[in-house]
Design an enzyme around this catalytic site. Sequence first.
Site, PDB file in Angstrom:
ATOM      1  N   HIS A  62     -14.267-115.123   1.036  1.00  0.00           N
ATOM      2  CA  HIS A  62     -13.001-113.884   1.821  1.00  0.00           C
ATOM      3  C   HIS A  62     -12.666-114.008   3.225  1.00  0.00           C
ATOM      4  O   HIS A  62     -13.474-113.772   3.965  1.00  0.00           O
ATOM      5  CB  HIS A  62     -13.808-112.903   1.865  1.00  0.00           C
ATOM      6  N   LEU A  65      -6.852-116.478   7.011  1.00  0.00           N
ATOM      7  CA  LEU A  65      -6.346-117.136   7.381  1.00  0.00           C
ATOM      8  C   LEU A  65      -5.063-116.965   8.253  1.00  0.00           C
ATOM      9  O   LEU A  65      -4.593-118.042   9.203  1.00  0.00           O
ATOM     10  CB  LEU A  65      -6.577-118.479   6.856  1.00  0.00           C
ATOM     11  N   ASN A  96      -3.108-110.972   2.212  1.00  0.00           N
ATOM     12  CA  ASN A  96      -2.424-109.772   3.133  1.00  0.00           C
ATOM     13  C   ASN A  96      -1.567-111.528   3.964  1.00  0.00           C
ATOM     14  O   ASN A  96      -1.557-110.902   5.223  1.00  0.00           O
ATOM     15  CB  ASN A  96      -2.967-109.442   3.467  1.00  0.00           C
ATOM     16  N   HIS A 181     -11.173-103.846  -1.891  1.00  0.00           N
ATOM     17  CA  HIS A 181     -11.356-104.110  -0.950  1.00  0.00           C
ATOM     18  C   HIS A 181     -10.992-101.863  -1.718  1.00  0.00           C
ATOM     19  O   HIS A 181     -10.209-101.382  -1.368  1.00  0.00           O
ATOM     20  CB  HIS A 181      -9.863-104.249  -0.024  1.00  0.00           C
ATOM     21  N   ASN A 280     -13.297-102.401   8.810  1.00  0.00           N
ATOM     22  CA  ASN A 280     -12.783-101.525   7.428  1.00  0.00           C
ATOM     23  C   ASN A 280     -12.978-102.914   6.630  1.00  0.00           C
ATOM     24  O   ASN A 280     -13.320-103.272   6.231  1.00  0.00           O
ATOM     25  CB  ASN A 280     -11.864-101.963   7.976  1.00  0.00           C
ATOM     26  N   ASP A 307     -15.003-111.864   5.731  1.00  0.00           N
ATOM     27  CA  ASP A 307     -14.205-110.641   5.972  1.00  0.00           C
ATOM     28  C   ASP A 307     -13.587-111.909   6.840  1.00  0.00           C
ATOM     29  O   ASP A 307     -13.255-110.688   8.499  1.00  0.00           O
ATOM     30  CB  ASP A 307     -14.530-109.588   6.240  1.00  0.00           C
ATOM     31  N   HIS A 311      -7.766-111.628  15.616  1.00  0.00           N
ATOM     32  CA  HIS A 311      -7.509-110.572  15.775  1.00  0.00           C
ATOM     33  C   HIS A 311      -6.062-111.550  17.729  1.00  0.00           C
ATOM     34  O   HIS A 311      -7.679-111.905  17.749  1.00  0.00           O
ATOM     35  CB  HIS A 311      -7.021-109.315  15.454  1.00  0.00           C
ATOM     36  N   PHE A 325      -8.348-103.330  12.923  1.00  0.00           N
ATOM     37  CA  PHE A 325      -9.830-103.665  11.954  1.00  0.00           C
ATOM     38  C   PHE A 325     -10.045-105.237  12.156  1.00  0.00           C
ATOM     39  O   PHE A 325      -9.489-105.942  11.825  1.00  0.00           O
ATOM     40  CB  PHE A 325     -10.220-102.503  11.157  1.00  0.00           C
TER      41      PHE A 325
END
Lengths: 438, 319
Positions: A62, A65, A96, A181, A280, A307, A311, A325
Site C-alpha cells: 500500500h 507514488l 488514485n 479502504h 485517514n 500507506d 503531500h 490526509f
Amino acid sequence: MKPILLRGARVLDPANGRDEVADLLLEGGLVKGIGRALGTPDGATVLEGKGLVAAPGFVDLHAHLREPGREDVETIATGARAAAAGGFSAVCAMPNTDPVTDNQAAVGFIVRQAGLAGFARVYPIGAVSVGQKGEQLAEFGELVAAGAVAVSDDGRPVATAHLMRTALEYARTFDIPVIDHCEDVTLSHGGAMHEGVTSTRLGLKGIPRSSEDVIVARDIALAALTGGHVHFAHVSTAGAVALIREAKTRGLRVTAEVTPHHFTLTDAACEGYDTNAKMNPPLRETGDLAALRGALADGTIDCIATDHAPHHYDAKEAEFDNAPFGVVGLETALGLALTELVEPGTLTLAQLVDRMAARPAAIAHLPGGALRPGGAADVVVFDPGQEWTVDPSRFFSKSRNTPFAGRRLRGVVRWTIVGGRVVHTAGDRPDAPDRSGR
Amino acid sequence: MSGTLGKDLLGLEHLSGDQIRLILDTAEPFKEVSERAIKKVPALRGKTIVNLFFEASTRTRISFEFAEKRLSADTVNVAASGSSVVKGETLVDTARNLEAMRIDMVVMRHGSSGAAKFLADRIVSSVINAGDGKHEHPTQGLLDLLTIRDHRPIAGTKVCIVGDVLHSRVARSNIWGLLKLGAEVAVCGPASLLPLGIEALGVQVFRRVEEAIAWADVINVLRLQLERMQTGYIPSVREYYRVFGVTMERLERAPRDLLIMHPGPMNRGVEIDSRVADGPHSVILNQVTNGVAVRMAVLYLLAGGNPELAEAAKGTSDR
C-alpha cells in the site's frame, strides 16, 4: 552484474523456516545458494554480514507514488528509491493517481516508469471502478494482463455494497484481492480526526470508529456471499480487528494490513493541530493500538503496509481542516516496527519479517517474500540494533510529511538488493539535482 | 510583546484560574470608561491592531473595535470577502503581509478550529482568538464569566449550557472558564448535538431541559444554527423548540430564580422564548456591555499593560 556474496549474516526466512547464520550467494539476479562456507565466485562483491540480519526484501502492499498527476510530491522513481531506502524490494502503487489507474495504458505506464527507475519493484494496483467513481466496474482482465496485482478504489471505499459484491465475484476469475479502504462516508463526512475526547476538546469534527467497522462488516458479509478475497487496508479500530478475527475463524478469505503510524500513535498526536498527524483512517486511541498490536501478533492482521502518502509542504502547512490526509512511511516503517513491536516483545524478529515480506507477497501472489535457491535475489540486510534519528531532510521521498521527525528509532537498513543488484546502501544521500524545486 | 498572559489569547483551556481572574479583575476598571461622555483612554496609543475576520460577525467585531478605539489603538478591519483571501492567498501569507506593515496585534475570527494557534505559531505579533471554528471563543467565555460574577460568586454556581454544544466554540470556552473558577457545569441538548466524551471534560449531561432548569442557577442558551436541520442533526425547528426551548412555562417551574444568558445572535422562538430573552432574569444585554470591558482588559494585558495600573491607565485620560 557481478555476483554478491553476503557473508555470515543471520539469514531469516520464515517462509522456509530458516533462521541461521549463513552465507548468501546471489548470482544472475537469483539466489544461488544459502549455507556455510560457500565459495567466492570470481569477481564477486563480498558484503560482510556479521551482526546483521538478511531477510527477503520487504513488500509494501500500500503506497501512493503520485505519478501520474502529482510528480511535484512524488514520482515512481523517487517513491521506488524511498522504498529501497526503507528495505522494501517491492511496493504496490495505489491507483488514485490523475488520471486514475483504471486501464491498461495507465498500468503499463507505471510498469515502464518503475523499470526505468530500477530501484524497488513496483506493482500497480488497478481501480475497482472506472475513474474510482464507484459506478462502473473497471476492466480487471485488461488491468491484470498489463501487470496489475490487485484492485482497489483506495482513497475512498468501494462505494456501494452492490459494487463490492460484483468486484469480489469478478475478481475471482483473476485470483486477485479486492483491497478496500473501509469508511462509511456518511458517518465520516467532514471529519478531520478520530472522534473522541481529543476531537471534542480541539473542536474538530470526528470520524467515529463505526465509520470503519460498518464497512468491514459489510465486506465480510460479501466475502461470505461471494467467496471472494477481501483485503482490508489500514485497519485502525479494535472493532474491525474483532470482526476480522471472527471472519477468519469462519474460514473466509479475508486478509488485513496495519500501518506503522496506526500501531505507534494515538489521536493525542493531533494536539496542537499538527497536520502531520492527520491521516485517514485517523489515529485512534490506546485501546485500538493495543488491539492492532495483538492482532499482528496472533495473525488476525496479516501484514504491515505503509500507506505512504506524500503531500506537499504547502498543503500540510495549513489549518487542520484544510490540510490533506496522509503521511509518508516507506523510510520509517522498519524502524517503527523494530522499535514499537520487536523491542517490547510483541513480535519476534522472524514474525516481523513474516509480516513485512512473506505474508504481503502471498496476499497479492507476488514473487519474493522468501529466500530460496533459484528465486529472485530480493534481499534486505539490516542492523536491528543500530539507533538513528528520523530526519525528514534525508528522506529519498520528495515529501517530508511525517509525524516522526526527531524520533529515535532502532534498525538501520544496510543494503537493499533487488534482482541481485544493490539499490540502496546505508549512508546513501538523496542527491541534490533530483531534489531541486523543493 | 508579552505580559502576564503570554503572547496570545487562544483559548481558556490552557489558562490558569489566576490568569482568568486577572483578566476579569482588569476588566472592572475598564467598565467605567464606556460610561463616560468621552469614552477614551490612552493605554494603547501608538499600537496597531488588525481585526481579521474570515467569518461574518457583527457583535464580536464591533465589540473588539470599540475596545480598541476606547484604548486609543489604531485599528484596521479586514474582512475575508473583500481581501486577497478570495484570490487564494493562504492564511499565513495574509498574516505575514500584515505583519510586514509592522502591526502589534491581530484579532482573528476563522472558520477552522486551530486557526488562531496556527497563526500565533507563525507570527511574532500577539494573536487574539475571536472564534476559531468549533474550538474556542475565549473573550465570549470571559465576558460570560464577568456577567455571572456581577450577580453572584462563580465558585459553586451551577451553570447549564443548553443547545448545540457540538458545534459551539462558546460552549467550550465557557466550560473551561467556569470549571477553572470553581463552578459546576452541565450541558443539555439532543444527544446528536452533544460531542462524544463531553463528560470527560468534567461536565454533567442532562437529556431533558426540564431537568437542567431544575438543577441550574444559570442557563446559557446557545444559538441553534438553522442549517442543522438540513444536515440531519435535528428533525425541525418546531420540534426543537417543543423539546429543548427555554420557555417561560419551563422557567416558572424552576425552584429558584435563574440567570438567563445567550451569546447571540438569538433565534427567538427557536432556542429561547422572547418573554425569557426580554424578561427580568435575562442578562443578555449585560453580556454585550461587558464584552467591551473584557476585550479592553485582554488587549491591555497582552500589550504588556500592568494589571495594577489599569485603574491608573484609564485615569490619565482626555489629554
